[in-house]
Design a protein around this motif. Structure first.
Motif, PDB file in Angstrom:
ATOM      1  N   ASN A  46     -23.588  25.575 -42.589  1.00  0.00           N
ATOM      2  CA  ASN A  46     -24.933  25.053 -43.446  1.00  0.00           C
ATOM      3  C   ASN A  46     -23.036  24.965 -44.491  1.00  0.00           C
ATOM      4  O   ASN A  46     -22.585  25.502 -45.262  1.00  0.00           O
ATOM      5  N   SER A  47     -23.815  23.231 -45.059  1.00  0.00           N
ATOM      6  CA  SER A  47     -22.775  22.953 -45.839  1.00  0.00           C
ATOM      7  C   SER A  47     -23.531  23.196 -47.309  1.00  0.00           C
ATOM      8  O   SER A  47     -24.668  23.759 -47.717  1.00  0.00           O
ATOM      9  N   LYS A  50     -24.094  19.628 -49.360  1.00  0.00           N
ATOM     10  CA  LYS A  50     -24.810  18.967 -49.014  1.00  0.00           C
ATOM     11  C   LYS A  50     -25.810  19.321 -48.276  1.00  0.00           C
ATOM     12  O   LYS A  50     -25.948  20.070 -47.529  1.00  0.00           O
ATOM     13  N   SER A  51     -27.551  19.708 -48.468  1.00  0.00           N
ATOM     14  CA  SER A  51     -28.369  19.946 -48.279  1.00  0.00           C
ATOM     15  C   SER A  51     -28.445  20.283 -46.707  1.00  0.00           C
ATOM     16  O   SER A  51     -29.246  20.673 -45.682  1.00  0.00           O
ATOM     17  N   SER A  52     -27.809  19.051 -46.006  1.00  0.00           N
ATOM     18  CA  SER A  52     -28.376  18.142 -45.014  1.00  0.00           C
ATOM     19  C   SER A  52     -27.571  18.753 -43.295  1.00  0.00           C
ATOM     20  O   SER A  52     -27.366  17.976 -42.677  1.00  0.00           O
ATOM     21  N   SER A  53     -26.177  18.784 -44.562  1.00  0.00           N
ATOM     22  CA  SER A  53     -25.080  18.849 -43.646  1.00  0.00           C
ATOM     23  C   SER A  53     -24.656  20.380 -43.068  1.00  0.00           C
ATOM     24  O   SER A  53     -24.849  21.128 -43.744  1.00  0.00           O
ATOM     25  N   ARG A  54     -24.003  19.825 -41.629  1.00  0.00           N
ATOM     26  CA  ARG A  54     -23.723  21.538 -41.146  1.00  0.00           C
ATOM     27  C   ARG A  54     -22.817  20.944 -40.185  1.00  0.00           C
ATOM     28  O   ARG A  54     -22.451  19.650 -40.168  1.00  0.00           O
TER      29      ARG A  54
END
Length: 165
Positions: A46-47, A50-54
């Motif tokens: 998990n980033s 950026k909360s939605s980036s992986r």
């Protein structure tokens, strides 16, 4: 070929120190190929920003031996062609690796030089071309190395006892 220890040294030649990402590391896949003696681990990290980036990270150890029974360093169980085998625990200073991450830091800083040192897993990236001259070069020492996501994957593998120094 290049070991994890050599990649950490290369990372530290470019950065003050090699620091792992703080994001959660989720192991997605591990497999052993007896014919090529390769042991591969892939994970999603998990980033932090950026909360939605992986990001997807892969480490493939080469020259990893196996045995038919659990003994000594042969302690990692895997199924190979329907048969249980025990794979030796890879050593960070002994086994050559090939690595890859989907983050832009890896792509722009490390991928080209990892390819030059036979440490790139998968398809070759084009050479990095600078778009600005008002910032320092990303990898002026032209060393192979790792992003923080790959360092986090290595940390996870060490903490769980899968790999050793």
């Amino acid at each position: 070929m290049t070991t994890i220890v050599e990649l950490i040294r290369g990372t530290e030649a470019v950065r003050d120190r090699a620091e792992a990402a703080d994001g959660y590391v989720r192991m997605e896949n591990s497999r052993y190929a007896a014919g090529t003696k390769t042991l591969m681990f892939s994970a999603a990290i998990n980033s932090e920003s950026k909360s939605s980036s992986r990001y997807s990270a892969v480490i493939m150890f080469q020259g990893v031996e196996f045995a038919d029974s659990r003994r000594g360093s042969f302690s990692l169980p895997f199924e190979v062609n329907g048969k249980r085998v025990y794979v030796e625990k890879p050593k960070m200073s002994k086994h050559d690796v090939r690595i890859r991450c989907s983050c832009t830091d890896y792509t722009h800083t490390w991928a080209w030089w990892n390819n030059k040192h036979d440490a790139l897993f998968g398809k070759k990236f084009p050479p990095y071309r600078r778009k600005t001259n008002n910032r320092p070069q990303r990898n002026k020492v032209k060393q192979p190395g790792m992003c923080k996501h790959l360092l986090a994957l290595i940390e996870r593998l060490r903490n769980t006892g899968i790999i050793s120094r």
